[in-house]
Design a protein around this motif. Structure first.
Motif, PDB file in Angstrom:
ATOM      1  N   GLU A 145       0.834  -1.188   0.000  1.00 33.74           N
ATOM      2  CA  GLU A 145       0.000   0.000   0.000  1.00 33.74           C
ATOM      3  C   GLU A 145       0.880   1.254   0.000  1.00 33.74           C
ATOM      4  O   GLU A 145       1.853   1.331   0.741  1.00 33.74           O
ATOM      5  N   ASN A 146       0.560   2.221  -0.858  1.00 32.04           N
ATOM      6  CA  ASN A 146       1.277   3.493  -0.989  1.00 32.04           C
ATOM      7  C   ASN A 146       2.668   3.371  -1.587  1.00 32.04           C
ATOM      8  O   ASN A 146       3.480   4.304  -1.479  1.00 32.04           O
ATOM      9  N   LEU A 147       2.974   2.248  -2.222  1.00 29.03           N
ATOM     10  CA  LEU A 147       4.194   2.169  -3.023  1.00 29.03           C
ATOM     11  C   LEU A 147       4.034   3.147  -4.194  1.00 29.03           C
ATOM     12  O   LEU A 147       3.044   3.071  -4.921  1.00 29.03           O
ATOM     13  N   PRO A 148       4.979   4.070  -4.404  1.00 28.67           N
ATOM     14  CA  PRO A 148       4.744   5.121  -5.409  1.00 28.67           C
ATOM     15  C   PRO A 148       4.764   4.634  -6.851  1.00 28.67           C
ATOM     16  O   PRO A 148       3.989   5.100  -7.685  1.00 28.67           O
ATOM     17  N   THR A 149       5.658   3.701  -7.165  1.00 32.46           N
ATOM     18  CA  THR A 149       5.752   3.140  -8.509  1.00 32.46           C
ATOM     19  C   THR A 149       6.128   1.676  -8.402  1.00 32.46           C
ATOM     20  O   THR A 149       6.775   1.252  -7.437  1.00 32.46           O
ATOM     21  N   ASP A 150       5.757   0.896  -9.386  1.00 28.25           N
ATOM     22  CA  ASP A 150       6.126  -0.517  -9.381  1.00 28.25           C
ATOM     23  C   ASP A 150       7.647  -0.655  -9.346  1.00 28.25           C
ATOM     24  O   ASP A 150       8.361   0.001 -10.119  1.00 28.25           O
ATOM     25  N   GLY A 151       8.134  -1.488  -8.436  1.00 31.40           N
ATOM     26  CA  GLY A 151       9.565  -1.722  -8.345  1.00 31.40           C
ATOM     27  C   GLY A 151      10.343  -0.642  -7.624  1.00 31.40           C
ATOM     28  O   GLY A 151      11.579  -0.664  -7.635  1.00 31.40           O
ATOM     29  N   TYR A 152       9.658   0.268  -6.957  1.00 33.49           N
ATOM     30  CA  TYR A 152      10.338   1.344  -6.220  1.00 33.49           C
ATOM     31  C   TYR A 152      11.237   0.742  -5.142  1.00 33.49           C
ATOM     32  O   TYR A 152      10.816  -0.111  -4.366  1.00 33.49           O
ATOM     33  N   GLN A 153      12.509   1.212  -5.087  1.00 26.39           N
ATOM     34  CA  GLN A 153      13.472   0.631  -4.148  1.00 26.39           C
ATOM     35  C   GLN A 153      13.925   1.605  -3.062  1.00 26.39           C
ATOM     36  O   GLN A 153      14.856   1.304  -2.321  1.00 26.39           O
ATOM     37  N   GLY A 154      13.263   2.743  -2.933  1.00 28.71           N
ATOM     38  CA  GLY A 154      13.677   3.727  -1.948  1.00 28.71           C
ATOM     39  C   GLY A 154      13.436   3.285  -0.516  1.00 28.71           C
ATOM     40  O   GLY A 154      12.681   2.350  -0.243  1.00 28.71           O
ATOM     41  N   PHE A 155      14.099   4.000   0.407  1.00 29.77           N
ATOM     42  CA  PHE A 155      14.024   3.658   1.828  1.00 29.77           C
ATOM     43  C   PHE A 155      12.614   3.847   2.374  1.00 29.77           C
ATOM     44  O   PHE A 155      12.149   3.090   3.225  1.00 29.77           O
ATOM     45  N   ASN A 156      11.932   4.882   1.920  1.00 31.00           N
ATOM     46  CA  ASN A 156      10.535   5.101   2.278  1.00 31.00           C
ATOM     47  C   ASN A 156       9.944   6.082   1.273  1.00 31.00           C
ATOM     48  O   ASN A 156      10.626   6.519   0.341  1.00 31.00           O
ATOM     49  N   TYR A 157       8.677   6.427   1.440  1.00 34.55           N
ATOM     50  CA  TYR A 157       8.056   7.381   0.533  1.00 34.55           C
ATOM     51  C   TYR A 157       6.989   8.170   1.273  1.00 34.55           C
ATOM     52  O   TYR A 157       6.145   7.593   1.965  1.00 34.55           O
ATOM     53  N   THR A 158       7.062   9.486   1.123  1.00 30.31           N
ATOM     54  CA  THR A 158       6.135  10.389   1.788  1.00 30.31           C
ATOM     55  C   THR A 158       5.141  10.943   0.778  1.00 30.31           C
ATOM     56  O   THR A 158       5.534  11.375  -0.310  1.00 30.31           O
ATOM     57  N   SER A 159       3.878  10.932   1.139  1.00 29.99           N
ATOM     58  CA  SER A 159       2.832  11.396   0.235  1.00 29.99           C
ATOM     59  C   SER A 159       1.781  12.161   1.030  1.00 29.99           C
ATOM     60  O   SER A 159       1.853  12.256   2.263  1.00 29.99           O
ATOM     61  N   ALA A 160       0.801  12.702   0.324  1.00 24.53           N
ATOM     62  CA  ALA A 160      -0.253  13.479   0.974  1.00 24.53           C
ATOM     63  C   ALA A 160      -0.936  12.649   2.056  1.00 24.53           C
ATOM     64  O   ALA A 160      -1.182  11.451   1.881  1.00 24.53           O
ATOM     65  N   ASN A 161      -1.256  13.292   3.157  1.00 26.15           N
ATOM     66  CA  ASN A 161      -1.884  12.601   4.280  1.00 26.15           C
ATOM     67  C   ASN A 161      -3.399  12.572   4.070  1.00 26.15           C
ATOM     68  O   ASN A 161      -4.103  13.520   4.392  1.00 26.15           O
ATOM     69  N   TYR A 162      -3.900  11.470   3.516  1.00 24.39           N
ATOM     70  CA  TYR A 162      -5.328  11.376   3.220  1.00 24.39           C
ATOM     71  C   TYR A 162      -6.165  11.241   4.490  1.00 24.39           C
ATOM     72  O   TYR A 162      -7.383  11.435   4.459  1.00 24.39           O
ATOM     73  N   LEU A 163      -5.537  10.934   5.624  1.00 27.49           N
ATOM     74  CA  LEU A 163      -6.265  10.833   6.886  1.00 27.49           C
ATOM     75  C   LEU A 163      -6.528  12.196   7.511  1.00 27.49           C
ATOM     76  O   LEU A 163      -7.420  12.344   8.344  1.00 27.49           O
ATOM     77  N   ASN A 164      -5.733  13.176   7.107  1.00 28.93           N
ATOM     78  CA  ASN A 164      -5.878  14.529   7.666  1.00 28.93           C
ATOM     79  C   ASN A 164      -5.335  15.517   6.640  1.00 28.93           C
ATOM     80  O   ASN A 164      -4.126  15.729   6.537  1.00 28.93           O
ATOM     81  N   SER A 165      -6.219  16.113   5.881  1.00 29.94           N
ATOM     82  CA  SER A 165      -5.807  16.977   4.776  1.00 29.94           C
ATOM     83  C   SER A 165      -5.083  18.235   5.253  1.00 29.94           C
ATOM     84  O   SER A 165      -4.357  18.867   4.481  1.00 29.94           O
ATOM     85  N   SER A 166      -5.264  18.604   6.512  1.00 30.98           N
ATOM     86  CA  SER A 166      -4.581  19.787   7.036  1.00 30.98           C
ATOM     87  C   SER A 166      -3.214  19.457   7.621  1.00 30.98           C
ATOM     88  O   SER A 166      -2.460  20.367   8.003  1.00 30.98           O
ATOM     89  N   ALA A 167      -2.890  18.189   7.706  1.00 30.35           N
ATOM     90  CA  ALA A 167      -1.595  17.758   8.244  1.00 30.35           C
ATOM     91  C   ALA A 167      -0.550  17.734   7.135  1.00 30.35           C
ATOM     92  O   ALA A 167      -0.883  17.667   5.946  1.00 30.35           O
TER      93      ALA A 167
END
Length: 458
Positions: A145-167
């Motif tokens: 879940e929330n893998l940015p692209t197929d085969g992504y090998q980065g340490f982690n990935y930060t994206s928009a917080n869909y649980l709290n749009s103001s966060a």
């Protein structure tokens, strides 16, 4: 007076933290719908080889949640409801702490003495379950879940917080929870790398009836309970897994689903984790029953091997003490499990105390696997083409404390910054990403043997 005020303040901390914790909100309308909240777009549907029949199941799905003590999960309504549809494995154990070594172990048969959550690339001559599956043309994939692209090998990935749009943006995906991405034997093969997919891909694959025969599924850092709570993870299960259990494209007549946790949350007790066997491959007469056999994460390897008569990795997947096959599968395949008495269950809550190639304090090179081992599938030990079989446990050097010598493991070691936002490292996590690309051969230090040696030195 001061002590009294301090105690009163401490009592308020759980309430304050609870007020700050986000409430569960589904990332998509339904589990089979695409969503911008999943970060990466779908890359189409998988093309799989024809189904290879197994003796007890034709599809094996693992779903891992995070850092929860057995009793905490057992007393959660979602798990109590799911138990009625399957088998509770009441004596199932993670193999170490913290998180990442468990993920490495469940596909590679060893955690290589890893004792942190850093960035690792395990060498290309270290084989995994992928080698065993592909040798029999059994399809596989990892859904993150929330893998940015197929085969992504980065340490982690930060994206928009869909649980709290103001966060601020949130780190929902972490590499350490993606087991097959840790191994160069997987990531250096483009066709294998492409089988690391996100939940938009998952929705497309379910709708197209293209779920492969072996899958590993990791929810994001909130949905798996890591950065939230067991109640949050339970809400996610009720949204995501419960409806999929009635979808034949996901749970067909011969699907076995293993729902478990990477580790427990209390290091001072042995590492038992709540585990359920679900899916239509579970015989109906075994619904709402309990199997008390001693299992570990290595049992996921041996069970798959037994079902499809695969070869083995010659590591802990062939150590009978820690690799019992799930009982109903053992019965279907004729495999004889080992009866491990309660007093003989090894301690699996030890952290960073094993000899191995990823422990600079007790460094031993990667060793060849046990080439004469016979796993639950009866097939030969898989041998990588670039495997050096000469360095074994019989002639391995004594462990070296490289840290005391101000040295690192003999490998290419670099430090890279993680993406912004909370990386959500589990208990005992490292703060940076350490790229380990050691050259060597597979470790075969016996799990029980290491424990025995440790006990002798205490």
């Amino acid at each position: 007076m001061f002590a009294h005020k301090l105690s009163a303040l401490a009592a308020l901390v759980p309430a304050v933290l609870a007020a700050q914790a986000p409430a569960f909100a589904p990332a998509a309308v339904v589990p089979t719908a695409a969503s911008n909240n999943y970060t990466g777009v779908s890359n189409g549907t998988l093309s799989n080889s024809p189904v290879v029949s197994g003796k007890a199941f034709d599809r094996f799905i693992q779903i891992w949640l995070e850092n929860t003590d057995y009793d905490d999960a057992a007393n959660t309504s979602a798990f109590m409801a799911l138990k009625e549809q399957g088998i509770l494995l009441s004596n199932y154990y993670a193999v170490t702490h913290p998180s990442e070594p468990n993920y490495a172990a469940v596909v590679g048969g060893d955690f290589w003495a890893m004792g942190d959550d850093n960035y690792y690339q395990i060498p290309s001559n270290i084989s995994t379950v992928v080698d065993l599956l592909e040798a029999k043309n059994i399809s596989w994939a990892a859904y993150m879940e929330n893998l940015p692209t197929d085969g992504y090998q980065g340490f982690n990935y930060t994206s928009a917080n869909y649980l709290n749009s103001s966060a601020p943006p949130y780190t929902f995906y972490v590499r350490k929870h993606n087991p097959t991405i840790l191994y160069d034997s997987v990531t250096t093969v483009p066709s294998r790398l492409a089988r690391h997919r996100n939940f938009n891909d998952f929705a497309a694959d379910v709708n197209a009836s293209a779920i492969p025969q072996w899958s590993f599924i990791t929810p994001n850092m909130e949905d798996d309970g890591h950065d939230s709570s067991i109640d949050f993870a339970s809400d996610w299960l009720q949204f995501w897994l419960t409806p999929l259990l009635t979808d034949p494209n996901f749970n067909d007549d011969k699907t076995l689903i293993v729902l478990t946790f990477d580790e427990n949350d209390s290091y001072n007790i042995n590492n038992r984790v709540y585990t359920l066997l679900l899916g239509n491959a579970v015989p109906t007469n075994l619904h709402n029953t309990t199997d008390p056999t001693f299992y570990t994460h290595f049992s996921a390897l041996s069970t798959v091997q037994a079902n499809w008569a695969l070869g083995s990795l010659g590591r802990q997947d062939t150590n009978k003490t820690v690799s019992n096959v799930f009982a109903f599968v053992a019965n279907a395949t004729g495999y004889q499990n080992l009866d491990v008495a309660e007093a003989d269950i090894p301690l699996t809550n030890l952290t960073g105390v094993y000899n191995g190639p990823l422990n600079p304090n007790q460094y031993v090179p990667f060793l060849a696997p046990n080439m004469s081992a016979v796993g639950a599938g009866g097939g030969p030990v898989f041998v990588a083409s670039n495997l050096d079989q000469s360095l074994t446990t019989a002639n391995a050097p004594a462990p070296v404390n490289l840290t005391a010598l101000n040295e690192t493991v003999p490998s290419e070691v670099t430090t890279t910054a993680s993406a912004p936002g909370p990386s959500g490292s589990g208990s005992g996590s490292g703060s940076g990403a350490v790229h380990v690309s050691a050259m060597g051969t597979a470790s075969a230090i016996a799990f029980a043997g290491v424990l025995a040696a440790l006990c002798m030195t205490l």
